[in-house]
Write a protein that holds these residues in place. Structure first.
Motif, PDB file in Angstrom:
ATOM      1  N   ALA A  52      12.400   3.236  46.731  1.00  0.00           N
ATOM      2  CA  ALA A  52      12.019   3.630  47.998  1.00  0.00           C
ATOM      3  C   ALA A  52      10.756   4.266  49.330  1.00  0.00           C
ATOM      4  O   ALA A  52      10.940   2.658  49.513  1.00  0.00           O
ATOM      5  CB  ALA A  52      13.413   4.358  48.446  1.00  0.00           C
ATOM      6  N   TYR A  53      10.577   4.990  48.698  1.00  0.00           N
ATOM      7  CA  TYR A  53       8.846   4.901  49.309  1.00  0.00           C
ATOM      8  C   TYR A  53       7.776   3.563  49.089  1.00  0.00           C
ATOM      9  O   TYR A  53       7.676   3.259  50.663  1.00  0.00           O
ATOM     10  CB  TYR A  53       8.076   5.808  48.944  1.00  0.00           C
ATOM     11  CG  TYR A  53       8.833   7.054  48.805  1.00  0.00           C
ATOM     12  CD1 TYR A  53       9.663   7.808  49.761  1.00  0.00           C
ATOM     13  CD2 TYR A  53       8.554   8.544  47.860  1.00  0.00           C
ATOM     14  CE1 TYR A  53       9.883   8.920  50.235  1.00  0.00           C
ATOM     15  CE2 TYR A  53       8.867   9.729  48.568  1.00  0.00           C
ATOM     16  CZ  TYR A  53       9.317  10.213  49.208  1.00  0.00           C
ATOM     17  OH  TYR A  53      10.135  11.514  49.572  1.00  0.00           O
ATOM     18  N   VAL A  54       7.722   2.808  48.188  1.00  0.00           N
ATOM     19  CA  VAL A  54       6.849   1.918  47.496  1.00  0.00           C
ATOM     20  C   VAL A  54       7.337   1.290  48.501  1.00  0.00           C
ATOM     21  O   VAL A  54       6.612   0.049  49.494  1.00  0.00           O
ATOM     22  CB  VAL A  54       6.884   1.534  46.391  1.00  0.00           C
ATOM     23  CG1 VAL A  54       6.427  -0.423  46.497  1.00  0.00           C
ATOM     24  CG2 VAL A  54       6.452   2.560  45.436  1.00  0.00           C
ATOM     25  N   ILE A  55       8.403   0.209  49.013  1.00  0.00           N
ATOM     26  CA  ILE A  55       9.059  -0.459  49.881  1.00  0.00           C
ATOM     27  C   ILE A  55       8.988  -0.380  51.362  1.00  0.00           C
ATOM     28  O   ILE A  55       8.642  -1.149  51.937  1.00  0.00           O
ATOM     29  CB  ILE A  55      10.336  -0.788  49.591  1.00  0.00           C
ATOM     30  CG1 ILE A  55      10.629  -1.684  48.121  1.00  0.00           C
ATOM     31  CG2 ILE A  55      11.405  -1.438  50.606  1.00  0.00           C
ATOM     32  CD1 ILE A  55      12.126  -1.825  48.076  1.00  0.00           C
ATOM     33  N   ARG A  56       9.669   0.983  51.540  1.00  0.00           N
ATOM     34  CA  ARG A  56       9.651   1.184  52.663  1.00  0.00           C
ATOM     35  C   ARG A  56       7.376   1.498  53.491  1.00  0.00           C
ATOM     36  O   ARG A  56       7.276   0.788  54.443  1.00  0.00           O
ATOM     37  CB  ARG A  56       9.751   2.785  53.070  1.00  0.00           C
ATOM     38  CG  ARG A  56       9.764   2.848  54.580  1.00  0.00           C
ATOM     39  CD  ARG A  56      11.116   3.368  55.278  1.00  0.00           C
ATOM     40  NE  ARG A  56      10.345   3.627  56.369  1.00  0.00           N
ATOM     41  CZ  ARG A  56      10.405   3.303  57.647  1.00  0.00           C
ATOM     42  NH1 ARG A  56       9.735   2.226  57.739  1.00  0.00           N
ATOM     43  NH2 ARG A  56      10.388   4.076  58.916  1.00  0.00           N
ATOM     44  N   TYR A  57       6.806   1.911  52.579  1.00  0.00           N
ATOM     45  CA  TYR A  57       5.730   2.407  52.929  1.00  0.00           C
ATOM     46  C   TYR A  57       4.049   1.088  52.221  1.00  0.00           C
ATOM     47  O   TYR A  57       3.483   1.420  52.393  1.00  0.00           O
ATOM     48  CB  TYR A  57       4.781   3.244  52.711  1.00  0.00           C
ATOM     49  CG  TYR A  57       5.806   4.400  53.549  1.00  0.00           C
ATOM     50  CD1 TYR A  57       5.649   3.988  55.190  1.00  0.00           C
ATOM     51  CD2 TYR A  57       6.569   5.325  52.950  1.00  0.00           C
ATOM     52  CE1 TYR A  57       6.817   5.788  56.246  1.00  0.00           C
ATOM     53  CE2 TYR A  57       7.669   5.881  53.920  1.00  0.00           C
ATOM     54  CZ  TYR A  57       7.432   5.947  55.596  1.00  0.00           C
ATOM     55  OH  TYR A  57       8.641   7.169  56.245  1.00  0.00           O
ATOM     56  N   LEU A  58       4.851   0.264  51.933  1.00  0.00           N
ATOM     57  CA  LEU A  58       3.652  -0.410  51.086  1.00  0.00           C
ATOM     58  C   LEU A  58       3.135  -1.587  52.774  1.00  0.00           C
ATOM     59  O   LEU A  58       1.535  -1.963  51.719  1.00  0.00           O
ATOM     60  CB  LEU A  58       4.546  -2.112  50.157  1.00  0.00           C
ATOM     61  CG  LEU A  58       3.661  -3.406  49.783  1.00  0.00           C
ATOM     62  CD1 LEU A  58       2.781  -2.918  49.104  1.00  0.00           C
ATOM     63  CD2 LEU A  58       4.881  -4.418  48.862  1.00  0.00           C
ATOM     64  N   ALA A  59       3.449  -1.441  53.656  1.00  0.00           N
ATOM     65  CA  ALA A  59       2.774  -2.659  55.012  1.00  0.00           C
ATOM     66  C   ALA A  59       2.024  -0.722  54.901  1.00  0.00           C
ATOM     67  O   ALA A  59       1.142  -1.857  55.335  1.00  0.00           O
ATOM     68  CB  ALA A  59       3.778  -2.686  56.050  1.00  0.00           C
ATOM     69  N   VAL A  60       2.030  -0.441  55.153  1.00  0.00           N
ATOM     70  CA  VAL A  60       1.076   0.530  55.350  1.00  0.00           C
ATOM     71  C   VAL A  60      -0.434   0.754  55.093  1.00  0.00           C
ATOM     72  O   VAL A  60      -1.717   0.129  54.904  1.00  0.00           O
ATOM     73  CB  VAL A  60       1.122   2.080  55.447  1.00  0.00           C
ATOM     74  CG1 VAL A  60       0.427   2.885  56.069  1.00  0.00           C
ATOM     75  CG2 VAL A  60       2.607   2.386  56.405  1.00  0.00           C
TER      76      VAL A  60
END
Lengths: 245, 544
Positions: free
Chosen positions: B423-431
Motif C-alpha cells: 500500500a505504501y508503494v502505491i501511495r508514494y510511487l509518484a513521489v
C-alpha cells in the motif's frame, strides 16, 4: 553498393504527414555523403533511421550484406555496427576520455583496448588528453574525442549529426579539413547531415539535397553548388548566410 | 507484419516489468471500482440517507477554507521572499518549508495541548495573572481549529511551487511592472497572482489532496469527513462493503478536483518556453517596511514551526526516559525498516517505468506515467480499502494452496506486513517517480543513444551510463518517499499487522489516549528526520 536505402518512409506518431517520403540512396564504400537541408527537412531523421534510433514506417536499409531493417525485420542500434557522432557530442561526463573511448570496445581484450585507444587518440591528435574529463576539454577537442570514440570500434558506417554546429566559425573551417583527412585515412563510409553548404562542399564526395523529407537533388559539390559564390539563384536550398538569418 | 516487428522490437524486460508494475498499481483501484457497483446493504442505505450529506459538507468546508487560506499565505510569502530583501530572508527561503516537517496530526494535538485547560497558556494566565478564561475561546477541537491546523502545516506546498515559479519565470514581467511604476500591492494582485496561476493551482491542488487524505487531524478533533467515515464504517460497523462505497464516492470527488485543476490551469504550463533563466533580483526594503516583511514571515514561521516544536521539546523533557526503553527502539526499527523496504521498491519501480516511458513512444509510454502518479491523488484510507479487498480475495483464492502447504492461517497475506508495504508503494510511487523522471528529463536521451550506438543494450546503457548520471535524482526520490512513509498515518493505522506500531501510529495513539507528553518523543523524531531532509534538499542542493 555498400549502403542501399530503398523507399524509406517515416512518420512521427503525433504528426499528420510523413517526415520522410520515399527516400532512396546508394553509397559506395569509403564515400563521404552529405545530406544538406534546412531545419525541419528531415535530415536528422534520416540519420536516426539509419542508426536504428527510429523505426521506419516503410522501406529497407542495407549496409554491406546486412539488412538493417525491412518491413519484417529490425536490427537494434547496438547490433548494427554503425557509429555516430552526435550534435552535442554526448560524451559521458562521468568518464575520462580514455573510458569514453573504451566504452565501445567491451568485447576487446585489455591489451587491444589500450592499443586502440592510443591509435584513435593519435589519429585525432589528442594523445595527451587520455585522463581528462569531457568538461576539461574545449568544444573542438570534445568533438575530436567524440569522433575518436565513434571510430574506435571500427564501425562499418559513420554518421555525423550537424558536427560543426557547436563550433565557432574559425574552428569550424580548421576542423572540417582535419575531419575529412581523418575519415579518408580510415576509409570508413560516412554520412553527415548539415544545413551549411560550405560544410558540404568542404567535406563531401557527394551531396544529397533534402527538401520536406524528399530527395531534391543528388550530385557532387561541383554539380550542385557550383564553384562561384552566387548560390542563391541556382540552389534548391538557401545559402548559408541567408538560412542563418 | 509491421505490427509484429514493432512488438518484437519494443518487447524487452523494461516493457514487461513496466506493464506488471502498472497493473499492480491499478489492481486495488479497480477492485474498488468493481465493488462500488455491487448491490448496497442496509448500512449503506442508512449512511446515504442520514450521514453522507454531512460527510460531503464537512469535507467540502475543510477543502474550501484550507484551499483559500493556503493560497493567500503561500503566495504572499512566496512573493515577499522572492521580490524583497529583508532581515533573515535567506533563512526564511527554506525555513518556510519547515512546517511541512510537522505532520498535521502532530500539530493538531500539540496545539490542543498548548491551548486546553491544562496547557501552558491557560495555566500561565491562571497562575501568574489570576485570569480564568472562557473555555469556548480556547477550544481548538472544532472545524475552525482543523482549518487552522491544516492551513498552517500545509501552506508550504503553495509556497514552494509558487516561489520556484516566481524566482525563475517572472523576472521580465515583474521588472517591467516595476519600471512602469506599479506599487508592490498592485504588482502582487495584477501581475504576480495572474501569471503564477498555473503554479498556484498546482500547489493548492496538492494541499486539497492532502486535506482529503488527512485522518489524524479530523478524527482527533472529532470532525466527520470521508476518511473518518471510512474508518468508522469499516472498524465500527465491521462493514467493508460500505467502506468501499464511501471510498468510491471519495474517489469521484478526487477525480472531480483533478479535472477542475486541469480546466483551471488550462493550457498554461509551469514554465515559459525559454532556456534563458534569469533570477528575480530582490529589492532591498528599508525602514519600517523591512520590519513589516520580517514580522509577517516570523509570525507564520512561529505558529507553523517554532511554537509546536518548543512545546514538543518541553513535553519530551518530561518523558525522555522513553528513549532508553526497548519499545521505543523497536518503534524506530519498525518505522525505518518498512519505510526503507517500501522506498527501495518504489525507486526500482519508478526507474523501470520512467525509463520505459522515456525511451518509447506510443500509447503505453504516454499512459503509464499518468497511472503511476495516480496513487498520490487517492487518499490513504481509500487505497487501504482497495488493498485489503484485493488481498483478502487473493487469500481466499490461495486457501487451498495454504492447506496443501500445511499452513494454519486462512488469511496469510492480508494480515502480513507485505500488505502494508504494498500500500505504501502505491501511495508514494509518484513521489519517487517525479524525482526520477525529472532526473531523466535533465539528461535527455542523447547519452543513452550514444551508448547504444557504441554497442550497449538498453539495460547495459542504463547501468553503465543513465544510472550514474541520475543517481542524485534516484537518491532524492528515495529520501522523499522514505520521509513521507515515516510520517504516514491512515494507511498504517488500517493495514498494520496486529501489535505492529510505527512512530507515527504510536504518537497518534498516545495523543488519542490523552497521554500527550508521551507522544512528544516519537513526534520529535519524525520532525527531526523530515527537517533534516528538507534542509538538505532546499539548502545544500540549491547551493549546488
Amino acid at each position: 553498393m555498400f549502403v542501399h536505402i530503398r523507399n524509406l518512409a517515416f512518420k512521427y506518431p503525433n504528426s499528420k504527414d510523413n517526415t520522410i517520403n520515399d527516400f532512396n540512396l546508394t553509397i559506395d564504400q569509403g564515400e563521404i555523403i552529405s545530406i544538406l537541408g534546412e531545419s525541419g527537412s528531415g535530415k536528422s531523421t534520416i540519420l536516426r533511421l539509419i542508426a536504428g534510433l527510429e523505426m521506419p514506417t516503410n522501406g529497407n536499409i542495407m549496409v554491406g550484406d546486412h539488412c538493417m531493417c525491412s518491413n519484417s525485420t529490425f536490427t537494434q542500434p547496438e547490433k548494427r555496427g554503425v557509429g555516430m557522432v552526435f550534435q552535442d557530442y554526448a560524451l559521458f561526463p562521468h568518464m575520462t576520455v580514455e573510458d569514453n573511448i573504451k566504452f565501445g570496445l567491451q568485447k576487446w581484450s585489455r591489451k587491444d583496448k589500450k592499443n586502440r585507444v592510443g591509435e584513435v587518440l593519435e589519429l585525432v591528435n589528442l594523445e595527451d588528453y587520455r585522463k581528462r574529463y569531457p568538461f576539461e576539454l574545449s568544444g573542438g577537442q570534445q568533438q575530436r574525442i567524440a569522433l575518436a570514440r565513434a571510430l574506435a570500434p571500427k564501425p562499418k558506417l559513420l554518421l555525423f549529426d550537424e558536427p560543426f554546429s557547436n563550433l565557432d566559425a574559425d574552428l569550424q573551417i580548421r576542423i572540417r579539413e582535419e575531419l575529412r583527412r581523418i575519415i579518408k585515412s580510415t576509409g570508413v563510409t560516412s554520412i553527415f547531415v548539415t544545413h551549411d553548404q560550405d560544410d558540404s562542399q568542404a567535406l563531401a564526395d557527394r551531396i544529397v539535397v533534402l527538401r520536406e523529407g524528399e530527395v531534391a537533388q543528388v550530385g557532387t559539390a561541383q554539380e550542385i553548388l557550383g564553384t562561384d559564390c552566387n548560390f542563391a539563384d541556382r540552389m534548391p536550398v538557401k545559402p548559408r548566410v541567408l538560412s542563418r538569418v | 507484419m509491421k505490427w509484429f516487428r514493432s512488438l518484437k522490437t519494443t518487447m524487452n524486460l523494461w516493457t514487461v516489468f513496466s506493464v506488471i508494475f502498472v497493473l499492480l498499481v491499478l489492481l486495488p483501484n479497480l477492485s474498488i471500482i468493481v465493488q462500488f457497483f455491487a448491490e448496497p446493504n442496509e448500512n449503506w442505505l442508512h449512511i446515504r440517507e442520514y450521514m453522507l450529506q454531512n460527510y460531503i459538507q464537512n469535507t467540502l468546508i475543510l477543502v474550501f477554507f484550507v484551499g483559500i487560506l493556503t493560497l493567500f499565505i503561500g503566495t504572499s510569502l512566496a512573493w515577499i521572499i522572492s521580490a524583497y530583501d529583508f532581515p533573515m530572508r535567506r533563512f526564511f527561503q527554506w525555513g518556510m518549508i519547515l512546517p511541512l516537517a510537522i505532520p498535521p496530526y502532530i500539530g493538531a494535538y500539540t496545539y490542543h495541548g498548548i491551548l486546553n485547560y491544562t496547557g501552558v497558556i491557560q495555566t500561565s494566565l491562571r497562575n501568574q495573572f489570576d485570569v480564568t478564561v472562557n473555555q469556548q475561546y480556547f477550544n481548538i477541537m472544532n472545524m475552525p481549529g482543523a482549518i487552522f491546523i491544516l492551513t498552517i502545516f500545509l501552506f508550504p506546498y503553495v509556497y514552494t511551487i509558487t516561489k520556484a515559479f516566481l524566482a525563475r519565470q517572472s523576472t521580465a514581467l515583474v521588472e517591467n511592472a516595476r519600471i512602469l511604476g506599479s506599487s508592490s500591492w498592485r504588482i502582487y494582485f495584477r501581475v504576480v497572482l495572474p501569471i503564477s496561476r498555473a503554479a498556484i493551482i498546482a500547489g493548492v491542488s496538492l494541499v486539497i489532496l492532502e486535506v482529503l487524505n488527512d485522518y489524524g487531524v479530523v478524527s482527533y478533533y472529532g470532525i466527520q469527513t470521508f476518511t473518518t467515515a471510512i474508518f468508522q464504517t469499516w472498524f465500527g460497523m465491521g462493514d467493508l462493503q460500505s467502506a468501499v462505497k464511501l471510498s468510491g464516492t471519495l474517489m469521484v470527488i478526487v477525480l472531480g478536483i483533478l479535472v477542475v485543476e486541469r480546466i483551471a490551469r488550462g493550457r498554461r504550463q509551469f514554465s515559459f518556453t525559454t532556456t534563458k533563466v534569469k533570477l528575480l533580483q530582490p529589492v532591498k526594503l528599508e525602514g519600517r517596511k523591512k520590519w513589516y516583511a520580517f514580522s509577517f514571515c516570523m509570525f507564520i514561521f512561529s505558529i507553523g514551526f517554532i511554537i509546536p516544536v518548543i512545546q514538543l521539546i518541553y513535553w519530551a523533557t518530561m518523558t525522555y526516559e522513553q528513549l532508553f526503553s526497548h519499545d521505543f527502539w523497536q518503534l524506530i526499527w519498525n518505522s525505518v525498516s518498512v519505510a526503507f523496504t517500501a522506498s527501495t521498491i518504489i525507486v526500482i519501480m519508478a526507474v523501470v517505468i520512467s525509463n520505459f516511458a522515456r525511451l518509447n513512444r506510443g500509447m503505453l509510454a504516454k499512459t503509464f506515467p499518468k497511472i503511476t502518479i495516480l496513487g498520490y491523488s487517492i487518499p490513504g484510507a481509500v487505497i487501504a480499502v482497495g488493498v485489503v479487498t484485493l488481498f483478502t480475495a487473493l487469500d481466499r483464492q490461495l486457501f487451498g494452496f495454504y492447506e496443501w502447504l500445511g499452513l494454519e492461517p486462512t488469511l496469510l497475506i492480508s494480515t502480513s506486513l507485505f500488505m502494508l508495504v504494498f500500500a505504501y508503494v502505491i501511495r508514494y510511487l509518484a513521489v519517487g517517480y517525479n524525482s526520477i523522471e525529472s532526473g531523466f528529463d535533465r539528461i535527455g536521451t542523447n547519452f543513452t543513444e550514444a551508448s547504444r550506438m557504441l554497442g550497449m543494450s538498453v539495460t547495459k546503457s542504463f547501468f553503465k551510463v543513465d544510472m550514474k548520471l541520475i543517481r542524485g535524482a534516484i537518491f532524492g526520490g528515495f529520501i522523499l518517499a522514505f520521509i513521507d512513509i515515516m510520517k504516514e498515518l491512515p494507511l498504517t493505522l488500517i493495514l498494520r499487522p496486529f501489535n505492529f506500531d510505527t512512530l507515527a501510529t504510536k504518537a497518534y495513539q498516545y495523543a488519542v489516549d490523552e497521554m500527550i507528553q508521551q507522544a512528544a518523543i516519537p513526534s520529535i523524531f519524525i520532525i527531526l528526520v523530515s527537517g533534516i531532509a528538507i534542509y538538505v534538499f532546499h539548502h545544500v542542493l540549491e547551493k549546488e
